[in-house]
Structure formats: structure tokens, C-alpha cells
Design an enzyme around this catalytic site. Structure first.
Site, mmCIF file in Angstrom:
data_model
loop_
_atom_site.group_PDB
_atom_site.id
_atom_site.type_symbol
_atom_site.label_atom_id
_atom_site.label_comp_id
_atom_site.label_asym_id
_atom_site.label_seq_id
_atom_site.Cartn_x
_atom_site.Cartn_y
_atom_site.Cartn_z
ATOM 1 N N LYS A 236 26.317 103.560 27.604
ATOM 2 C CA LYS A 236 26.977 104.344 28.765
ATOM 3 C C LYS A 236 28.220 104.922 28.032
ATOM 4 C CE LYS A 236 29.320 99.896 29.528
ATOM 5 N NZ LYS A 236 30.684 100.081 29.032
ATOM 6 N N ARG B 167 34.253 95.075 35.942
ATOM 7 C CA ARG B 167 33.598 94.259 34.962
ATOM 8 C C ARG B 167 33.324 92.838 35.997
ATOM 9 N NH1 ARG B 167 36.108 95.171 29.083
ATOM 10 N NH2 ARG B 167 35.518 97.360 28.922
ATOM 11 N N ARG C 187 24.950 98.431 15.410
ATOM 12 C CA ARG C 187 26.053 99.637 15.933
ATOM 13 C C ARG C 187 27.070 99.746 14.648
ATOM 14 N NH1 ARG C 187 28.148 99.076 22.015
ATOM 15 N NH2 ARG C 187 29.009 96.991 21.158
ATOM 16 N N ARG D 21 32.439 96.595 14.532
ATOM 17 C CA ARG D 21 33.190 95.704 15.462
ATOM 18 C C ARG D 21 32.973 93.975 15.133
ATOM 19 N NH1 ARG D 21 33.420 98.327 21.634
ATOM 20 N NH2 ARG D 21 31.435 97.380 21.348
ATOM 21 N N ARG E 235 28.253 87.656 25.220
ATOM 22 C CA ARG E 235 28.716 88.895 26.065
ATOM 23 C C ARG E 235 27.634 89.185 27.122
ATOM 24 N NH1 ARG E 235 29.539 93.324 22.165
ATOM 25 N NH2 ARG E 235 30.505 94.482 23.755
#
Length: 301
Positions: free
Chosen positions: A65, A141, A176, A204, A216
């Protein structure tokens, strides 16, 4: 199918008035696509097409996104707003809202839904959004934030939801790579970085372990139903498993096609077909489609 269409597990859906689609009156013919060098085509739209529009881009971690929000913003001139960037800007500028955020952060607490919404509402009320429209990347969220946003003075034009299997999300997140210099996100398999950026790429902390990514993802799923309930009349879903360029093309279609919003005679609430599918998952897809085409079409007439 009668009133039992509403899934009991989701609870009562909020009353949602049917709003006129702000694009329907502007587009009298299909948008004309102009080729680009990036592997996808950008529709040619009238100047000011997205003026004042507020669009949510929602999806699980590593759904793409953020990448898609940047492409849409670049292609159409919308303001790209992520909640993290908005909050950091308030702190950097030393505003009253930023000072309130610092109080939470100094205690190690999450910023409250109420304060987060105030910050978002303040940001989307500014002139650049009024002139160009904006993309809310990853907000709301929580169900609480969604309910507050739905009852606020602002009105969303679209709610774009990226969907993909959990295993794909985990695989993407673990691979990622972030470029701290440009803010770009890469993946060695799906979006390889340029050779000159390789030496500075980092990962990250929350992308390092499968357990962290899964947690998550669990949090995301726990909130999704209560979020979507607030916007079932604006919802459009995009398959996030397609190639990056294909996803971009599909997002463009979602943003430029007139919303088909119908009222369910069983509950008097407004839905897009995607919104209907998500909130009525206990029924077979073909039954939903038949109900949509017959009973809901009659009600819309």
C-alpha cells in the site's frame, strides 16, 4: 436471504447514508490511458479530478500500500499522508498537537485514538488537500479510529483494501529492504533494488523475525472487521498478489470508476459489492452475487 444476512459475529453495522459519488458527475466518458515508461498507464483525467477527495489505502504489513500510495500520488498529484509522517511533522514543527504526542511518547505509551484523529483531521483540512485531494496511507488502524473517522466532519471518497494471503505477507516482510536515503522499499525477489543502493539498504526491526511479523498480522486481522464495517459503502478491494504494475493499474481503475453503491432492503444499509462480500462472509459468493443483482438492484431503482 433475509435480515440474517448480517453476520452475527460482526455485530450491528453502522447506519451509513448513501452519498453521491464525487466522481460520477465529473466523468461522462471512460478515462483515456496515457502510456508511461514505468510499465503501467496513467489515465488522463480532468484537472482537479481529485480536488478535496480523501481516499484511504489499507492493507496488512508488506501489502504494497505504501508503494502504491506513492505511485498514485505521483501520477495524479494527490497528497500522500501516512500517519507516522503526519505525527513526526507535528513534533518537528513544535505544534500543540506535537507537544501532546511527546507526552505519550515520553511515557512509552501509544498515542490515543482521540489525539491521532485530531492530528489527522487537522492535516486533511489544509489547503493542499483541499486543492489536490489526499491518500491516507494506513489510517485508520483500529476500530475505534475508524468509528471516530466515520462520524467526523470529513467524508471519505474511497476505501481501497489490499488483500493477500498471510503466507505472502510474511514472505514479503522478511525479505523487505529499506533505503534510508530515499525512503524507497525493495525486495530482492519482487522489487529488486538498483545496484548503487545495495550498500546502504537496511531492514526494519519488525521485519527481522517471523514471529514479530505474524504478531503484527494478527493485530491487523483483529481490527479489520470493525474498520471495514464503517466504510462498507466505500470499499473497493485490490488483489495485492499481482505484479506491482498490475496492482497499480487495478488501483487506478478503482479510483476512476464510478462507485456502484446499493442499499440492502434487508437492513437499509449501503454497500459496494466488495463491502457486501466482506461483511456477509457466511454466505456463498454466488448467493451474494444473485442477491446483489436482484433484490439490491430493485431497491436501488
Amino acid at each position: 436471504l433475509q435480515k440474517s444476512l448480517v453476520v452475527p459475529g460482526l455485530g450491528p453495522l453502522p447506519e451509513t447514508p448513501v452519498h453521491a459519488d464525487c466522481k460520477k458527475a465529473r466523468v461522462s466518458s471512460p478515462a483515456v490511458a496515457s502510456a508511461t515508461s514505468d510499465g503501467y498507464s496513467v489515465p488522463s483525467l480532468p484537472v482537479g479530478y481529485f480536488k478535496g477527495c480523501i481516499i484511504v489505502m489499507m492493507g496488512p504489513p508488506a501489502s504494497g500500500k505504501g508503494t502504491q500510495s506513492k505511485r498514485v500520488a505521483k501520477s495524479f498529484g494527490l497528497v500522500h499522508l501516512s500517519i507516522g509522517d503526519i505525527i513526526r511533522d507535528e513534533i518537528k514543527r513544535g505544534t500543540e498537537l506535537g507537544a501532546q504526542v511527546n507526552v505519550y511518547m515520553s511515557r512509552g505509551d501509544l498515542v490515543s485514538d482521540e489525539l491521532t484523529l485530531r492530528i489527522v483531521l487537522d492535516r486533511v483540512s489544509r489547503e493542499d488537500v483541499a486543492m489536490n485531494g489526499c491518500l491516507l496511507d494506513g489510517f485508520p488502524r483500529t476500530g475505534g479510529q475508524a468509528a471516530d473517522l466515520a462520524s467526523s466532519a470529513i467524508q471519505l471518497d474511497r476505501f481501497i483494501l489490499f488483500t493477500l494471503p498471510d503466507e505472502t505477507v510474511v514472505s514479503r516482510a522478511l525479505g523487505r529492504l529499506n533505503d534510508p536515503m530515499t525512503g524507497e522499499i525493495y525486495h530482492m525477489q519482487f522489487a529488486p533494488p538498483p545496484p548503487e543502493a545495495m550498500s546502504r539498504l537496511v531492514r526494519r526491526d519488525n521485519d527481522l523475525k517471523k514471529e514479530v511479523v505474524q504478531n503484527r498480522l494478527n493485530v491487523y486481522h483483529s481490527q479489520l472487521s470493525s474498520i471495514v464495517q464503517q466504510f462498507q459503502g466505500k470499499l473497493q478491494m485490490v488483489d495485492g498478489t499481482a505484479s506491482v504494475d498490475e496492482v497499480t493499474t487495478n488501483v487506478f481503475k478503482c479510483l476512476t470508476a464510478a462507485l456502484d453503491v446499493r442499499v440492502d432492503p434487508a437492513d437499509g444499509k449501503a454497500y459496494t459489492f466488495d463491502g457486501f462480500k466482506v461483511t456477509h462472509t457466511s454466505y456463498q459468493l454466488e448467493d451474494m452475487r444473485r442477491y446483489w443483482e436482484e433484490a439490491m438492484a430493485k431497491e436501488s431503482d
